[in-house]
Design an enzyme around this catalytic site. Structure first.
Site, PDB file in Angstrom:
ATOM      1  N   LYS A  92       0.843  -1.206   0.000  1.00 17.81           N
ATOM      2  CA  LYS A  92       0.000   0.000   0.000  1.00 17.81           C
ATOM      3  C   LYS A  92       0.871   1.247   0.000  1.00 17.81           C
ATOM      4  CE  LYS A  92      -3.878  -1.909   2.662  1.00 17.81           C
ATOM      5  NZ  LYS A  92      -4.960  -1.744   1.674  1.00 17.81           N
ATOM      6  N   ARG A 145     -10.214 -11.570   1.400  1.00 17.15           N
ATOM      7  CA  ARG A 145     -11.075 -12.567   0.762  1.00 17.15           C
ATOM      8  C   ARG A 145     -10.420 -13.946   0.771  1.00 17.15           C
ATOM      9  NH1 ARG A 145     -11.151  -9.174  -4.710  1.00 17.15           N
ATOM     10  NH2 ARG A 145     -10.933  -7.552  -3.141  1.00 17.15           N
TER      11      ARG A 145
HETATM   12  N1  BES Z   1      -8.101  -3.891   4.121  1.00 14.95           N
HETATM   13  C1  BES Z   1      -8.265  -3.454   2.782  1.00 14.95           C
HETATM   14  C2  BES Z   1      -9.567  -2.679   2.556  1.00 14.95           C
HETATM   15  C3  BES Z   1      -9.777  -1.402   3.344  1.00 14.95           C
HETATM   16  C4  BES Z   1      -9.605  -0.170   2.707  1.00 14.95           C
HETATM   17  C5  BES Z   1     -10.207  -1.424   4.648  1.00 14.95           C
HETATM   18  C6  BES Z   1      -9.830   0.989   3.410  1.00 14.95           C
HETATM   19  C7  BES Z   1     -10.425  -0.249   5.335  1.00 14.95           C
HETATM   20  C8  BES Z   1     -10.239   0.960   4.711  1.00 14.95           C
HETATM   21  C9  BES Z   1      -8.250  -4.650   1.829  1.00 14.95           C
HETATM   22  O1  BES Z   1      -7.488  -5.729   2.231  1.00 14.95           O
HETATM   23  C10 BES Z   1      -7.654  -4.149   0.539  1.00 14.95           C
HETATM   24  O2  BES Z   1      -6.541  -3.741   0.585  1.00 14.95           O
HETATM   25  N2  BES Z   1      -8.433  -4.203  -0.542  1.00 14.95           N
HETATM   26  C11 BES Z   1      -7.980  -3.744  -1.807  1.00 14.95           C
HETATM   27  C12 BES Z   1      -8.463  -4.721  -2.849  1.00 14.95           C
HETATM   28  C13 BES Z   1      -7.860  -4.496  -4.209  1.00 14.95           C
HETATM   29  C14 BES Z   1      -6.400  -4.851  -4.183  1.00 14.95           C
HETATM   30  C15 BES Z   1      -8.606  -5.354  -5.200  1.00 14.95           C
HETATM   31  C16 BES Z   1      -8.581  -2.356  -2.062  1.00 14.95           C
HETATM   32  O3  BES Z   1      -9.711  -2.116  -1.660  1.00 14.95           O
HETATM   33  O4  BES Z   1      -7.871  -1.529  -2.613  1.00 14.95           O
HETATM   34 ZN    ZN Z   2      -5.427  -5.556   1.727  1.00 15.10          ZN
END
Ligand code: BES
Ligand code: ZN
Ligand code: ZN
Length: 486
Positions: free
Chosen positions: A261, A336
């Protein structure tokens, strides 16, 4: 962490400066206590009994008295907000205690809300802050007293159980990720569950490996902290007529892994166990409220998503507990993966229905904002029942579509599935991915990435981990218990 002591009887402390309040609804303004000088004050200020409105007087002994607007008498969660406004006023007046005087005009479910509101409004996560100065301490509200007729005593106790369950979830979420590790998280839950007499099993990494939780373990592989899975079971006395599994994402820190991230998006990713916290909070409430006829399985897969020489990689192909293989296209879509195994495990428990809660996608936050969670289910009645439970609990939840035409985006050239879809509709493709692991079991998925955490406070919802979901899940379970009695 701290909350103020809440007493259901007069404190008996002498010389305490006090604010005594009664609550009044907009549509019932002929309250017997609204008389004399208070009635004049109401007329002078145009007091309507709306939320946030109140009137106050100081008597000759220096004590404060007032009426707090509670809004419309049929508003869900209304008294939580009224409690918040009264407590804010007490703080501004710098009194030692606030005394709520409830009468027969308050319904039991409203008294429940009042106690929840009192507890949640006085919550702060201050475990790691320096000691307050004497001056700060003297200027603080010290107690909340709630006086109510005997008929409301049960409601007060119930409000305390529910409020404390949300506080428990908030505490788990607010702890930093070096304290709240997978092992710590499941240990907190285990203690609660055992204290409530539930059956508890915690699977460690060896057990997960021998059982085939390979997707869960892949996510955990980059961390020194081993993976865990909590499974606590509440069994009611008497006949079991319905079994429900609650499954909560327990990522105690999400760095994104090798699909790392950006720095700003990594902040607050200790909240990625917010779905797990909701399930554990509901477990704490159910353990005390002991609803009849429903057996409830609380399942929380926990792991950290980090980077190391051993971490899982993009393009890895992994066969999970279900036997299906998944090609990893993004290590940040980790929730997931561990949910896929946990959902498969939940179906193996032969439950009637499964509800999973997860901070699953940023897309859900973009779509619904920071206050509202989305609920997906192939079964419209089930989805609507959850929306109804959320309305009753005054937690914001909105139905979302499982758009089948997005399904092909999850196809992999080399495996049964890949772990991300296309660019658009990210919350939907995440939900469609999960659907592959629930078989024929009735299932709903709640994406609470928005409301699990608040950047700034809104009334009784504090900044930080909010404990969102505890109340709606508990409400849903209780509604199912009540439905079995009919
Ligand atoms: N934990 C995150 C989602 C999240 C985002 C939670 C903001 C709380 C606040 C999740 O694991 C994630 O990183 N999802 C990605 C998925 C993508 C790579 C398809 C996302 O939402 O960017
Ligand atoms: Zn994630
Ligand atoms: Zn995550």
């Amino acid at each position: 962490m701290s909350t103020l002591p809440i007493l259901f009887e007069e404190s008996g402390v002498e010389n305490a400066s006090t604010l005594r309040v009664f609550l009044i609804f907009e549509d019932h303004r002929e309250h017997p206590k609204l008389k004399g000088d208070l009635a004049l004050e109401a007329a002078r200020t145009g007091f309507t009994a709306a939320f946030g409105k109140s009137i106050w007087l100081q008597d000759g002994l220096g004590q404060f008295h007032g009426a707090v607007g509670a809004g419309k008498s049929d508003t869900f969660g209304g008294l939580r907000r009224a409690a918040f406004h009264a407590i804010e006023k007490a703080r501004a007046l710098r009194v030692d205690e606030i005394v709520f005087e409830l009468d027969e005009s308050i319904r039991p479910e409203q008294a429940v809300n009042l106690v929840e509101g009192a507890l949640l409004s006085s919550y702060s996560f201050d475990t790691h802050k320096k000691e307050k100065t004497l001056e700060e301490k003297t200027a603080e509200l010290k107690r909340i007293v709630i006086l109510a007729p005997d008929a409301l005593q049960g409601a007060l106790e119930r409000g305390k159980v529910l409020g404390e369950a949300v506080v428990f979830a908030r505490n788990l979420s607010n702890e930093g990720p070096s304290v709240c590790t997978p092992r710590w998280l499941v240990e907190q839950a285990r203690e609660r569950a055992e204290a409530a007499g539930m059956k508890v099993t915690v699977y460690d990494e060896d057990e997960l490996r021998s059982r085939g939780f390979n997707l869960h373990l892949a996510v955990a592989r980059g961390s020194e902290e081993p993976a865990r899975l909590l499974h606590a079971t509440y069994t009611p006395k008497g006949e079991i007529k319905r079994t429900i599994a609650l499954v909560g994402k327990g990522i105690t820190f999400d760095s994104g892994g090798y699909s790392i991230k950006p720095a700003d998006s990594m902040t607050d990713m200790h909240i990625d166990m917010g779905g797990g916290a909701a399930v554990i909070g509901a477990m704490a409430a159910i353990g005390e409220l002991k609803p009849e006829h429903v057996q409830v399985h609380f399942i929380v897969p926990a792991a950290e998503n980090l980077i190391s020489g051993n971490a899982y990689k993009v393009n890895e192909i992994i066969r999970g507990l279900s036997g299906k293989t998944v090609e990893i296209h993004n290590t940040d879509a980790e929730g997931r993966l561990l949910l896929a195994d946990a959902l498969t495990y939940a179906t193996q428990q032969k439950v009637d229905e499964i509800i999973d809660c997860a901070t699953l996608t940023g897309a859900a936050v973009v779509g619904l904002g920071e206050q509202t969670a989305g609920v997906f289910s192939p079964d419209n009645d089930f989805r609507n029942a959850l929306v109804n439970a959320a309305n009753t609990a005054d937690e914001l939840l909105w139905p979302m579509p499982l758009v089948e035409r997005i399904e092909p985006s999850l196809k992999s050239r080399v495996a049964d599935l890949k772990n991300i879809g296309g660019r658009w509709g990210g919350a939907i493709s995440a939900a469609l991915f999960l659907k592959h692991f629930v078989g024929e079991t009735r299932w709903a998925h709640i994406d609470l990435a928005g409301p699990a955490m608040a950047d700034s406070a809104w009334e009784y919802i504090n900044a930080g981990g909010t404990g969102y979901g505890v109340l709606l899940l508990t409400q849903y379970i209780e509604s199912q218990s009540a439905a079995q009695k009919r």
